[in-house]
Design a protein around this motif. Structure first.
Motif, mmCIF file in Angstrom:
data_model
loop_
_atom_site.group_PDB
_atom_site.id
_atom_site.type_symbol
_atom_site.label_atom_id
_atom_site.label_comp_id
_atom_site.label_asym_id
_atom_site.label_seq_id
_atom_site.Cartn_x
_atom_site.Cartn_y
_atom_site.Cartn_z
ATOM 1 N N SER A 30 0.877 -1.164 0.000
ATOM 2 C CA SER A 30 0.000 0.000 0.000
ATOM 3 C C SER A 30 0.918 1.219 0.000
ATOM 4 O O SER A 30 1.836 1.306 0.814
ATOM 5 C CB SER A 30 -0.878 -0.014 1.253
ATOM 6 O OG SER A 30 -1.598 1.188 1.364
ATOM 7 N N ASN A 42 -2.830 4.190 -3.075
ATOM 8 C CA ASN A 42 -3.187 2.967 -3.799
ATOM 9 C C ASN A 42 -2.820 1.809 -2.885
ATOM 10 O O ASN A 42 -1.650 1.633 -2.531
ATOM 11 C CB ASN A 42 -2.450 2.883 -5.141
ATOM 12 C CG ASN A 42 -2.893 1.694 -5.970
ATOM 13 O OD1 ASN A 42 -3.422 0.724 -5.441
ATOM 14 N ND2 ASN A 42 -2.664 1.769 -7.268
ATOM 15 N N ASP A 79 0.796 2.057 -11.949
ATOM 16 C CA ASP A 79 0.554 2.120 -10.503
ATOM 17 C C ASP A 79 1.586 2.950 -9.743
ATOM 18 O O ASP A 79 1.230 3.772 -8.906
ATOM 19 C CB ASP A 79 0.483 0.728 -9.904
ATOM 20 C CG ASP A 79 -0.801 -0.005 -10.247
ATOM 21 O OD1 ASP A 79 -1.715 0.630 -10.828
ATOM 22 O OD2 ASP A 79 -0.894 -1.201 -9.957
ATOM 23 N N LYS A 101 -4.089 5.010 -9.618
ATOM 24 C CA LYS A 101 -5.050 3.994 -9.196
ATOM 25 C C LYS A 101 -6.063 3.818 -10.318
ATOM 26 O O LYS A 101 -6.581 4.803 -10.846
ATOM 27 C CB LYS A 101 -5.751 4.434 -7.908
ATOM 28 C CG LYS A 101 -6.672 3.401 -7.330
ATOM 29 C CD LYS A 101 -7.205 3.877 -5.991
ATOM 30 C CE LYS A 101 -8.037 2.801 -5.343
ATOM 31 N NZ LYS A 101 -8.459 3.184 -4.004
#
Length: 139
Positions: A30, A42, A79, A101
């Protein structure tokens, strides 16, 4: 793990979520970013362990030489992209990031935060050690 700016107003936080050690050795983390008052998060960023190892080797070289760049990218290129580079002859360090995200509503959409901040060079060696400790848990 928290990577903090020199002025303590910005940070990137990286926390372990899960691992996949059989098919493609990787970890899910995370990642949250706060850059002054601008934030993003994210909770499902996958990083291959070999890519993380390479990033740590680059960090170690950067720590020794105070020149060059270290880059970490996620398995899904949108990402996470994280770079740390020496930007002057004195060896001052800049962290740059792009965190995205994917959202589905009803089409595929990306929400992103992109930026950077100067790192505290006096604590950079400790940051490299933290990354090594983080990696050792999964080897």
């Amino acid at each position: 793990m928290i990577i903090e700016s020199e002025d303590k107003k910005s940070y990137i936080s990286i926390d372990f979520v899960e691992d996949e050690l059989e098919r493609i050795p990787s970890i899910c983390v995370s990642v949250s970013v706060k850059n002054n008052d601008f934030c993003g998060r994210n909770d499902m960023v996958w990083v291959e362990l070999n890519v993380l190892k390479g990033f740590i080797c680059e960090l170690e070289r950067l720590d020794m030489n105070r020149k060059g760049i270290a880059t970490l990218g996620s398995m899904s290129p949108e990402d996470l992209i994280l770079t740390i580079e020496a930007y002057d002859l004195a060896g001052h360090l800049m962290l740059k990031y792009k965190l995205s995200k994917t959202m589905y509503c009803p089409d595929l959409l990306y929400s992103s935060i992109k930026g950077g901040f100067e790192l505290d060079t006096s604590s950079f060696s400790n940051l490299v050690k933290e990354f090594n400790v983080f990696l050792q848990k999964y080897l």
